[in-house]
Design a protein around this motif. Structure first.
Motif, PDB file in Angstrom:
ATOM      1  N   LYS A  92      32.723 -11.695 155.568  1.00  0.00           N
ATOM      2  CA  LYS A  92      31.278 -11.904 155.529  1.00  0.00           C
ATOM      3  C   LYS A  92      30.899 -13.048 154.574  1.00  0.00           C
ATOM      4  O   LYS A  92      29.944 -13.777 154.829  1.00  0.00           O
ATOM      5  N   ARG A  93      31.653 -13.237 153.505  1.00  0.00           N
ATOM      6  CA  ARG A  93      31.371 -14.340 152.586  1.00  0.00           C
ATOM      7  C   ARG A  93      31.738 -15.685 153.216  1.00  0.00           C
ATOM      8  O   ARG A  93      31.058 -16.685 153.011  1.00  0.00           O
ATOM      9  N   GLY A  96      28.992 -16.462 155.670  1.00  0.00           N
ATOM     10  CA  GLY A  96      27.816 -16.899 154.932  1.00  0.00           C
ATOM     11  C   GLY A  96      27.967 -18.312 154.387  1.00  0.00           C
ATOM     12  O   GLY A  96      27.039 -19.117 154.447  1.00  0.00           O
ATOM     13  N   PHE A 139      17.918 -11.127 153.720  1.00  0.00           N
ATOM     14  CA  PHE A 139      18.877 -10.537 152.784  1.00  0.00           C
ATOM     15  C   PHE A 139      18.263  -9.354 152.045  1.00  0.00           C
ATOM     16  O   PHE A 139      18.868  -8.289 151.949  1.00  0.00           O
ATOM     17  N   PHE A 142      17.737  -6.298 154.405  1.00  0.00           N
ATOM     18  CA  PHE A 142      18.945  -5.623 154.873  1.00  0.00           C
ATOM     19  C   PHE A 142      20.040  -5.575 153.808  1.00  0.00           C
ATOM     20  O   PHE A 142      21.211  -5.409 154.134  1.00  0.00           O
ATOM     21  N   LYS A 143      19.667  -5.730 152.546  1.00  0.00           N
ATOM     22  CA  LYS A 143      20.639  -5.809 151.458  1.00  0.00           C
ATOM     23  C   LYS A 143      21.577  -4.599 151.425  1.00  0.00           C
ATOM     24  O   LYS A 143      22.780  -4.758 151.269  1.00  0.00           O
ATOM     25  N   LYS A 145      22.579  -2.665 153.800  1.00  0.00           N
ATOM     26  CA  LYS A 145      23.549  -2.712 154.900  1.00  0.00           C
ATOM     27  C   LYS A 145      24.538  -3.862 154.715  1.00  0.00           C
ATOM     28  O   LYS A 145      25.719  -3.729 155.019  1.00  0.00           O
ATOM     29  N   LEU A 146      24.040  -5.001 154.208  1.00  0.00           N
ATOM     30  CA  LEU A 146      24.896  -6.165 154.047  1.00  0.00           C
ATOM     31  C   LEU A 146      25.915  -5.986 152.928  1.00  0.00           C
ATOM     32  O   LEU A 146      27.001  -6.546 152.983  1.00  0.00           O
ATOM     33  N   LEU A 147      25.568  -5.241 151.897  1.00  0.00           N
ATOM     34  CA  LEU A 147      26.449  -5.096 150.750  1.00  0.00           C
ATOM     35  C   LEU A 147      27.346  -3.877 150.815  1.00  0.00           C
ATOM     36  O   LEU A 147      28.081  -3.606 149.868  1.00  0.00           O
ATOM     37  N   LYS A 148      27.282  -3.154 151.932  1.00  0.00           N
ATOM     38  CA  LYS A 148      28.182  -1.999 152.091  1.00  0.00           C
ATOM     39  C   LYS A 148      29.611  -2.481 152.119  1.00  0.00           C
ATOM     40  O   LYS A 148      29.934  -3.505 152.678  1.00  0.00           O
TER      41      LYS A 148
END
Length: 149
Positions: A92-93, A96, A139, A142-143, A145-148
């Motif tokens: 994901k990084r 991004g 971001f 949905f933070k 969900k994105l950081l799970k």
């Protein structure tokens, strides 16, 4: 009975005029270094004009010196800097980073220069600015969900 005052002093807020002065100088130097010029940015990514790489190197050196001086001066700040972790290399990084770099190359606008371009009257910077705000909104929305992990 008298109460004892705390020996710790609160950090005084930075005066607004100094922030305005710093922002004005920052924008001036971005403009003078041609970091706000679409062709200069595109040519940097095409490796036909390496001047901005020098500007970025000088900026990194100034930031490094500033963080070093802040760290020596402030113990609280040093603890915050020491707490920064290097994030693991994850898919994901990488996605991004690719989207960020592609947007920068296609728009010809670094996120740090978008306000300077608007100040120069380059109204084409308005749409990338909307994209920046949209990205921050998505971001924040949905933070969780994105950081799970």
């Amino acid at each position: 009975m008298a109460t004892k005052k705390s020996t710790q002093s609160k950090a005084s807020p930075v005066p607004a005029w100094s922030l305005l002065l710093f922002g004005t100088l920052f924008g001036y130097f971005l403009s003078k270094s041609r970091a706000t010029d679409f062709d200069t940015i595109v040519n940097m990514f095409l490796f036909t004009d390496l001047q901005l790489y020098g500007v970025i190197a000088v900026a990194l050196a100034v930031i490094t010196l500033g963080l070093f001086l802040l760290r020596r001066q402030s113990r609280g700040f040093a603890k915050q800097v020491d707490a920064w972790d290097n994030p693991p290399l994850e898919r994901k990084r990488l996605i991004g980073a690719f989207v960020f770099g592609a947007g920068w190359a296609l728009a010809g606008i670094c996120p740090g220069t978008v306000f300077t371009q608007l100040g120069e009257g380059k109204w084409s910077a308005f749409f990338p600015l909307l994209g920046l705000f949209a990205g921050v909104f998505v971001f924040l929305r949905f933070k969780s969900k994105l950081l799970k992990k």
